[in-house]
Design a protein around this motif. Structure first.
Motif, short mmCIF file in Angstrom:
data_model
loop_
_atom_site.label_atom_id
_atom_site.label_comp_id
_atom_site.label_asym_id
_atom_site.label_seq_id
_atom_site.Cartn_x
_atom_site.Cartn_y
_atom_site.Cartn_z
N VAL A 5 -56.33 -47.46 -112.39
CA VAL A 5 -57.63 -47.37 -111.74
C VAL A 5 -58.17 -48.79 -111.68
N MET A 6 -58.34 -49.29 -110.46
CA MET A 6 -58.65 -50.70 -110.24
C MET A 6 -59.99 -50.90 -109.54
N GLY A 7 -60.50 -52.13 -109.62
CA GLY A 7 -61.72 -52.49 -108.93
C GLY A 7 -62.47 -53.54 -109.72
N VAL A 8 -63.57 -53.95 -109.19
CA VAL A 8 -64.40 -54.98 -109.84
C VAL A 8 -65.02 -54.43 -111.12
N GLY A 9 -65.47 -55.35 -111.97
CA GLY A 9 -66.19 -54.94 -113.18
C GLY A 9 -67.42 -54.15 -112.81
N GLY A 10 -67.63 -53.02 -113.46
CA GLY A 10 -68.78 -52.17 -113.17
C GLY A 10 -68.53 -51.11 -112.12
N ALA A 11 -67.30 -51.03 -111.60
CA ALA A 11 -66.98 -50.03 -110.57
C ALA A 11 -66.85 -48.63 -111.15
N GLY A 12 -66.58 -48.54 -112.45
CA GLY A 12 -66.40 -47.23 -113.08
C GLY A 12 -64.95 -46.94 -113.45
N LYS A 13 -64.15 -47.99 -113.57
CA LYS A 13 -62.72 -47.83 -113.87
C LYS A 13 -62.47 -47.08 -115.17
N THR A 14 -63.12 -47.50 -116.22
CA THR A 14 -62.87 -46.88 -117.53
C THR A 14 -63.32 -45.43 -117.55
N VAL A 73 -52.61 -43.47 -117.70
CA VAL A 73 -53.66 -43.92 -116.79
C VAL A 73 -54.28 -45.17 -117.39
N ILE A 74 -54.28 -46.25 -116.61
CA ILE A 74 -54.74 -47.55 -117.09
C ILE A 74 -55.97 -47.98 -116.30
N ALA A 75 -57.00 -48.42 -117.00
CA ALA A 75 -58.16 -49.03 -116.37
C ALA A 75 -57.92 -50.53 -116.36
N CYS A 76 -57.81 -51.12 -115.15
CA CYS A 76 -57.48 -52.55 -115.03
C CYS A 76 -58.03 -53.05 -113.70
N SER A 77 -58.68 -54.19 -113.70
CA SER A 77 -59.30 -54.71 -112.47
C SER A 77 -58.28 -54.88 -111.34
N ALA A 78 -57.12 -55.47 -111.61
CA ALA A 78 -56.06 -55.62 -110.61
C ALA A 78 -56.62 -56.10 -109.27
N LEU A 79 -57.43 -57.14 -109.32
CA LEU A 79 -58.22 -57.56 -108.16
C LEU A 79 -57.39 -58.06 -106.98
N LYS A 80 -56.31 -58.75 -107.24
CA LYS A 80 -55.53 -59.35 -106.16
C LYS A 80 -54.18 -58.66 -106.00
N ARG A 81 -53.65 -58.76 -104.80
CA ARG A 81 -52.31 -58.21 -104.53
C ARG A 81 -51.29 -58.80 -105.50
N ALA A 82 -51.35 -60.10 -105.72
CA ALA A 82 -50.40 -60.75 -106.64
C ALA A 82 -50.52 -60.17 -108.05
N TYR A 83 -51.72 -59.82 -108.46
CA TYR A 83 -51.91 -59.21 -109.79
C TYR A 83 -51.26 -57.83 -109.83
#
Length: 164
Positions: A5-14, A73-83
């Protein structure tokens, strides 16, 4: 299959990742626990991480994905394609990403209200600057993070049931 589950901080990933893991009877992992102490100190001081800060962290998260059972299920920002490429390295079946899409004003509101977390509201802009949305050739889906967690869980369960 591992779901990130990816996205910016505060998106609700966790929040979503915890609920999704419970609904799937899967393990939950918060990728934040794999940050180096210096990275946490930087974020606490309002200093955005760069690619060099994130690389060893992403490699640790990838190793965790590889050592865990498939149903994780992992909560991780994964912001960029390279990440995301690092996270999915050597995974079979491939990692499936759920990108929580939310606007910056809402993220700032959520981060300002959040207590007991080292990630300050002042870093929201840097997260959006780094964000590269999930691409059509990446396994996963994008969801509107303004919807309720229960609705999001239902959407992920419905969409992931036919995935590898």
């Amino acid at each position: 299959m591992a779901i990130v589950v990816m996205g910016v901080g505060g998106a609700g990933k966790t929040t979503l990742a915890r609920r999704l893991s419970a609904a799937m009877n899967a393990e939950f992992v918060d990728a934040d626990i794999f940050h180096a102490p210096e990275s946490v100190r930087k974020m606490t001081r309002g200093i955005a991480l760069d690619d060099a800060d994130r690389a060893p962290w992403l490699q640790r998260v990838n190793r965790e994905i590889l050592r865990r059972p498939a149903r994780t299920v992992i909560a991780c920002s994964a912001l960029k394609r390279a990440y995301r490429d690092i996270l999915r390295r050597d995974t079979d079946p491939p990692v499936w990403f759920v990108h929580l899409v939310v606007n910056e004003a809402e993220v700032r509101r959520r981060l300002s209200a959040r207590k007991g977390h080292y990630f300050p509201e002042t870093l929201a802009g840097s997260q959006f600057a780094a964000l590269e949305p999930l691409q059509p050739d990446e396994h996963g889906m994008c969801l509107d993070a303004s919807r309720s967690p229960d609705e999001l869980v239902a959407d992920v369960l419905a969409a992931s049931s036919g995935s590898p």
